[in-house]
Enzyme design. Structure first.
Site, PDB file in Angstrom:
ATOM      1  N   PHE A 184      -1.934  14.188  20.090  1.00 12.94           N
ATOM      2  CA  PHE A 184      -1.539  13.790  19.566  1.00 12.94           C
ATOM      3  C   PHE A 184      -1.631  12.237  19.045  1.00 12.94           C
ATOM      4  O   PHE A 184      -0.478  11.206  18.276  1.00 12.94           O
ATOM      5  CB  PHE A 184       0.084  13.605  20.363  1.00 12.94           C
ATOM      6  CG  PHE A 184       0.549  14.671  20.400  1.00 12.94           C
ATOM      7  CD1 PHE A 184       0.461  15.402  18.690  1.00 12.94           C
ATOM      8  CD2 PHE A 184       1.300  14.690  21.606  1.00 12.94           C
ATOM      9  CE1 PHE A 184       1.275  17.206  19.583  1.00 12.94           C
ATOM     10  CE2 PHE A 184       1.799  16.245  22.079  1.00 12.94           C
ATOM     11  CZ  PHE A 184       1.707  18.007  20.998  1.00 12.94           C
ATOM     12  N   GLU A 229       5.073   8.633  17.717  1.00 11.04           N
ATOM     13  CA  GLU A 229       3.880   8.478  17.659  1.00 11.04           C
ATOM     14  C   GLU A 229       3.616   7.349  16.535  1.00 11.04           C
ATOM     15  O   GLU A 229       2.557   6.421  16.988  1.00 11.04           O
ATOM     16  CB  GLU A 229       2.871   9.494  17.960  1.00 11.04           C
ATOM     17  CG  GLU A 229       3.340   9.860  18.947  1.00 11.04           C
ATOM     18  CD  GLU A 229       4.504  11.159  18.939  1.00 11.04           C
ATOM     19  OE1 GLU A 229       5.000  11.627  17.552  1.00 11.04           O
ATOM     20  OE2 GLU A 229       4.967  11.753  19.746  1.00 11.04           O
ATOM     21  N   ASN A 255      13.491  -0.410  -6.925  1.00 11.05           N
ATOM     22  CA  ASN A 255      12.985  -0.349  -8.077  1.00 11.05           C
ATOM     23  C   ASN A 255      13.744   0.653  -9.361  1.00 11.05           C
ATOM     24  O   ASN A 255      12.837   1.224  -9.853  1.00 11.05           O
ATOM     25  CB  ASN A 255      12.236  -1.311  -8.861  1.00 11.05           C
ATOM     26  CG  ASN A 255      11.050  -0.777  -8.324  1.00 11.05           C
ATOM     27  OD1 ASN A 255      10.758   0.292  -7.362  1.00 11.05           O
ATOM     28  ND2 ASN A 255       9.799  -1.120  -7.943  1.00 11.05           N
ATOM     29  N   ILE A 297      11.073   2.936  -9.174  1.00 12.17           N
ATOM     30  CA  ILE A 297      10.281   3.405  -9.393  1.00 12.17           C
ATOM     31  C   ILE A 297       8.758   3.727  -8.166  1.00 12.17           C
ATOM     32  O   ILE A 297       8.947   2.829  -7.557  1.00 12.17           O
ATOM     33  CB  ILE A 297       9.438   2.568 -10.833  1.00 12.17           C
ATOM     34  CG1 ILE A 297      10.122   3.017 -11.981  1.00 12.17           C
ATOM     35  CG2 ILE A 297       8.239   2.411 -11.098  1.00 12.17           C
ATOM     36  CD1 ILE A 297      10.212   3.833 -12.636  1.00 12.17           C
ATOM     37  N   HIS A 305      -1.764  -4.553  -9.247  1.00 10.19           N
ATOM     38  CA  HIS A 305      -0.416  -4.091  -9.380  1.00 10.19           C
ATOM     39  C   HIS A 305      -0.022  -5.051  -9.773  1.00 10.19           C
ATOM     40  O   HIS A 305       0.975  -5.672  -8.933  1.00 10.19           O
ATOM     41  CB  HIS A 305      -0.092  -3.484  -7.662  1.00 10.19           C
ATOM     42  CG  HIS A 305      -0.320  -1.837  -7.912  1.00 10.19           C
ATOM     43  ND1 HIS A 305      -2.144  -3.085  -6.777  1.00 10.19           N
ATOM     44  CD2 HIS A 305      -0.722  -1.224  -7.105  1.00 10.19           C
ATOM     45  CE1 HIS A 305      -2.629  -1.291  -6.561  1.00 10.19           C
ATOM     46  NE2 HIS A 305      -1.887  -0.600  -6.730  1.00 10.19           N
ATOM     47  N   HIS A 352      -2.128  22.177  22.596  1.00  5.11           N
ATOM     48  CA  HIS A 352      -1.883  20.662  23.603  1.00  5.11           C
ATOM     49  C   HIS A 352      -3.251  20.784  23.642  1.00  5.11           C
ATOM     50  O   HIS A 352      -3.427  18.557  23.931  1.00  5.11           O
ATOM     51  CB  HIS A 352      -1.322  20.790  24.107  1.00  5.11           C
ATOM     52  CG  HIS A 352       0.707  20.480  23.900  1.00  5.11           C
ATOM     53  ND1 HIS A 352       1.136  21.562  23.038  1.00  5.11           N
ATOM     54  CD2 HIS A 352       1.226  19.952  24.575  1.00  5.11           C
ATOM     55  CE1 HIS A 352       2.230  21.008  22.786  1.00  5.11           C
ATOM     56  NE2 HIS A 352       2.749  20.277  23.389  1.00  5.11           N
ATOM     57  N   HIS A 385       2.569  -0.282 -13.055  1.00  4.06           N
ATOM     58  CA  HIS A 385       3.081  -0.152 -11.013  1.00  4.06           C
ATOM     59  C   HIS A 385       1.524  -0.454 -10.901  1.00  4.06           C
ATOM     60  O   HIS A 385       1.800  -1.807  -9.957  1.00  4.06           O
ATOM     61  CB  HIS A 385       3.060   1.348 -10.532  1.00  4.06           C
ATOM     62  CG  HIS A 385       2.794   1.261  -9.451  1.00  4.06           C
ATOM     63  ND1 HIS A 385       3.554   1.039  -8.441  1.00  4.06           N
ATOM     64  CD2 HIS A 385       1.449   1.679  -9.068  1.00  4.06           C
ATOM     65  CE1 HIS A 385       2.276   0.949  -6.863  1.00  4.06           C
ATOM     66  NE2 HIS A 385       1.215   1.489  -7.436  1.00  4.06           N
TER      67      HIS A 385
HETATM   68  C1  TPP Z   1       0.285   6.261   2.694  1.00  3.08           C
HETATM   69  C2  TPP Z   1      -0.160   5.705   0.978  1.00  3.08           C
HETATM   70  N1  TPP Z   1       0.118   6.957   0.581  1.00  3.08           N
HETATM   71  C3  TPP Z   1       0.308   6.259  -0.567  1.00  3.08           C
HETATM   72  C4  TPP Z   1       0.232   5.408  -1.260  1.00  3.08           C
HETATM   73  C5  TPP Z   1      -0.217   5.266  -2.602  1.00  3.08           C
HETATM   74  N2  TPP Z   1       0.174   4.491  -3.021  1.00  3.08           N
HETATM   75  C6  TPP Z   1       0.667   2.870  -3.600  1.00  3.08           C
HETATM   76  S1  TPP Z   1       1.406   2.678  -4.022  1.00  3.08           S
HETATM   77  C7  TPP Z   1       2.415   3.799  -4.098  1.00  3.08           C
HETATM   78  C8  TPP Z   1       4.041   4.123  -4.890  1.00  3.08           C
HETATM   79  C9  TPP Z   1       4.718   3.301  -4.257  1.00  3.08           C
HETATM   80  O1  TPP Z   1       6.145   3.516  -4.518  1.00  3.08           O
HETATM   81  P1  TPP Z   1       6.701   2.390  -4.555  1.00  3.08           P
HETATM   82  O2  TPP Z   1       6.654   1.366  -3.621  1.00  3.08           O
HETATM   83  O3  TPP Z   1       8.544   2.457  -5.556  1.00  3.08           O
HETATM   84  O4  TPP Z   1       5.980   0.562  -5.198  1.00  3.08           O
HETATM   85  P2  TPP Z   1       5.958  -0.231  -7.032  1.00  3.08           P
HETATM   86  O5  TPP Z   1       5.595   1.240  -7.411  1.00  3.08           O
HETATM   87  O6  TPP Z   1       7.723   0.125  -7.137  1.00  3.08           O
HETATM   88  O7  TPP Z   1       5.300  -1.096  -7.040  1.00  3.08           O
HETATM   89  C10 TPP Z   1       1.369   4.655  -3.750  1.00  3.08           C
HETATM   90  C11 TPP Z   1       1.809   6.040  -3.481  1.00  3.08           C
HETATM   91  C12 TPP Z   1      -0.237   4.435  -0.266  1.00  3.08           C
HETATM   92  N3  TPP Z   1      -0.438   2.935  -0.758  1.00  3.08           N
HETATM   93  N4  TPP Z   1      -0.428   4.498   1.152  1.00  3.08           N
HETATM   94 MG    MG Z   2       9.163   1.558  -6.835  1.00  2.08          MG
END
Ligand code: TPP
Ligand code: MG
Length: 647
Positions: A424, A398, A177, A179, A20, A460, A251
């Site tokens: 839970f 939790e 950002n 995005i 990334h 529960h 990304h």
């Molecule tokens: C709980 C969880 N769900 C999904 C993902 C997969 N995932 C990794 S990064 C991302 C998008 C994150 O967006 P952002 O935090 O804005 O990062 P940016 O693209 O700006 O680097 C996703 C969905 C993950 N790592 N953890």
């Molecule tokens: Mg982002």
């Protein structure tokens, strides 16, 4: 200096052909300000107890952290490690992993959890500050979180708890950002994030994340408030990439040779891949030495501190001198006057003993304190401004509770435990999984562990949870049968320095079964509680509240001339770790019947080809406990009948 982070991140992702680049490039300016002007750390002494903690909650941006660790001079983060980004056995795992490299304070990647873990670190800091004073504990917790972290539900639990506790030493730098993976965040979210944080009692600022002076001024201001702080840093993802900056295309994939060449030109970066010009590296190394004098001053104060030995013991995580004796005295008293209590009550009594002997225990519950029996006698509540307490009302949160407990354990100096209903654990499971993956000592006190909870009904009543938890590697799942076993399981949980534990406990009363408490018999995971009178014709395996049923079945079978042994199995994991001879001796060669008020999944390992299982066929129902046991056929008669069929 920020461009060094950008270049290394592009190069490492390109070499790995995965990763990334966007986030490290976008947050490079913010991180440079933090690591060169504010963060107090000593690469020569990464475990310095009073260092600031830095948590990369947006763990996919791991190259940001690895670049920083390399540039500031952490010895184990060599350029060779950066070149081996994401390869087997490298320190530079795809997402930051605790224990792989110095300076990685926690494992992140499951979005949002890093933020909640950091809340636990910030609690630990305030608690130890209240206990040992400014001279030994006086530091900050910084978090980098992205849009994804803030979209996750756990972020809300975490910021709400942090705001309530007024964790003024916690500063979150939001990579604002707009995005995420699918594209612009407008596709899926229109929250007013600053307003949300403000509503939770945070101080909030918004700055241009590519303006170092503005970022520095914001951090300065944030440090002056007595509430936690959010700094929304407006950034462009993959800043510097000529065509991909500002797009989701940057990304999570390598930029490609042409885009990297364009970025180098745009940024004015002429060095070869994985090379940092001497002057820039020298400036970074200077930044890495910035806090060395502060660390040295701390070491001098520490050397002269009156409570140094106790501080060191807690930081090392060693048990206090009186613990073993206090526990054996308690167990002896249980044998002398066997209590017929619910194991949750037995856990509460054990905690009274533990909390007295172990001041570093920091407990809590997700709003079920009277049900979980988690608050020990004499524990004061840890609250805003009164951080010396050792009991936390986590509220109905939790997931954040479990993640915060990871943060407490990772920070060190405290041993966290916390409770909710066993059902839970599903709400806490992502953090339980990380406790196990990181190998941290967190104790999950999970009561109301079966249909035995009765009238609250199937929503529960856990049926699949024991199996689900037993499937997590490096997690000890304990289900003690009576008060003595409960004390033993607690003792084992405290002793397991790099393994978290779940202790599953009953709501309903159970008989006292153990006649002696010399050695900790639960330590081998399973043991023969009652040997057969005569050659074994059948072995009855049981856990928790069903061990009493197995004992009753043994009596019924004896009446018919069938000699049965009863094996109590408080922990599958510890039993599985015994040598084959011990396991064979306990399990015997006669047919086996297992009884547990849960689904069968996982039991076949112990039952063998011919075994029978008495347990839950599916979800439970709402009714008094006794009616449910009869309705679902989990009775001594049913166990005896299953045994009779086999012999
Ligand atoms: C709980 C969880 N769900 C999904 C993902 C997969 N995932 C990794 S990064 C991302 C998008 C994150 O967006 P952002 O935090 O804005 O990062 P940016 O693209 O700006 O680097 C996703 C969905 C993950 N790592 N953890
Ligand atoms: Mg982002």
């Amino acid at each position: 200096m920020a461009n060094a982070i950008r270049a290394l991140s592009m190069d490492a992702v390109e070499a790995a052909k995965s990763g990334h680049p966007g986030m490290p490039m976008g947050m490079a300016d913010v991180a440079t300000v933090l690591f060169t002007r504010f963060l107090s750390y000593d690469p020569a002494d990464p475990a310095w107890p009073d260092r600031d903690r830095f948590v990369l909650s947006a763990g996919h941006g791991s190259m940001l952290l690895y670049s920083l660790l390399h540039l500031t001079g952490y010895a184990d983060m060599t350029m060779a490690e950066l070149r081996r980004f994401r390869q087997l056995g490298s320190r530079t795992a795809g997402h930051p992993e605790y224990g792989h490299a110095a300076g990685v304070e926690t494992t992140t990647g499951p979005l949002g959890q890093g933020l909640a873990t950091a809340v636990g670190m910030a609690i630990a800091e305030r608690h130890l500050n209240a206990t040992f004073g400014d001279g030994l504990v006086d530091h900050w917790t910084y978090v980098v979180a992205g849009d994804g972290c803030l979209m996750e539900g756990v972020s809300h639990e975490a910021i709400s708890l942090a705001g309530h506790l007024k964790l003024g030493r916690l500063i979150v730098l939001f990579d604002d950002n707009s995005i995420s993976i699918d594209g612009g965040t407008a596709l899926s979210v229109s929250d007013d994030q600053p307003a949300r944080f403000r509503a939770c009692g945070w101080d909030v600022q918004s700055v241009d994340g590519h303006d170092p002076e503005a970022v520095a001024a914001a951090i300065e201001r944030a440090r002056a408030t007595d509430t936690p702080s959010l700094i929304a840093c407006r950034t462009q993802i993959a800043y510097g990439a000529p065509t991909k900056a500002g797009t989701s295309g940057a990304h999570g994939s390598p930029l490609g040779a042409a885009e990297i060449a364009g970025a180098r030109e745009k940024l004015g970066w002429t060095a070869a891949p994985f090379e940092v010009p001497d002057d820039i590296l020298a400036a970074w190394r200077d930044a890495g030495r910035r806090a060395a004098a502060r660390a040295e001053a701390w070491r001098r104060r520490h050397a002269a501190a009156a409570d140094r030995a106790e501080f060191d013991r807690r930081i090392a995580g060693d048990a206090p001198a009186g613990l073993a004796a206090a526990l054996s005295e308690y167990k002896a008293a249980l044998i002398a006057a066997p209590p017929k209590v619910a194991t949750r009550q037995a856990s509460g009594s054990t905690l009274d003993v533990l909390a007295r002997a172990m001041p570093e225990l920091v407990g809590g519950s997700a709003d079920l304190t009277p049900s979980n029996n988690t608050k020990a006698k004499g524990q004061a509540v840890l609250q805003a401004g009164q951080y010396g307490g050792t009991y936390i009302h986590y509220g109905v949160r939790e997931h954040a509770m479990a993640a915060a407990m990871n943060g407490l354990a990772l920070h060190g100096g405290v041993v966290p435990y916390g409770g909710t209903f066993l059902v839970f654990t599903d709400y806490a499971r992502p953090a339980i999984r990380l406790s196990a993956l990181m190998g941290v000592r967190v104790v999950y006190v999970m009561t109301h562990d079966s249909i035995g909870l009765g009238e609250d009904g199937p929503t529960h009543q856990p049926v699949e949870h024991l199996a689900a938890l037993r499937s997590i590697p490096n997690l000890h799942v304990f289900r003690p049968a009576d008060a003595v076993e409960t004390a033993e399981c607690w003792e084992l949980a405290i002793a397991a320095r790099s393994t978290p534990s779940v202790i599953a406990l009953t709501r309903q009363g159970v008989p006292a079964l153990r006649q002696e408490a010399g050695a900790n018999r639960s330590a081998r995971g399973a043991y023969v509680l009652a040997e057969a009178d005569g050659p074994r014709r059948v072995t009855l395996l049981a856990t928790g509240s069903e061990v009493g049923l197995a004992m009753e079945a043994r009596r019924l079978l004896a009446g018919e001339g069938i000699a049965a042994a009863v094996v109590s199995m408080p922990s599958f994991e510890l039993f599985a770790a015994q040598d084959a001879a011990y396991r064979a001796e306990v399990l015997g060669s006669a047919p086996r019947v297992a009884v547990e008020a849960a689904v069968r999944f996982g039991w076949d390992r112990w039952l063998g080809e011919r075994g029978a299982f008495v347990g839950m066929p599916g979800f439970g129902a709402s009714a008094p406990s006794g009616d449910l046991y009869r309705h679902f056929g989990i009775t001594a008669e049913a166990v005896a009948a299953a045994a009779r069929d086999l012999v």
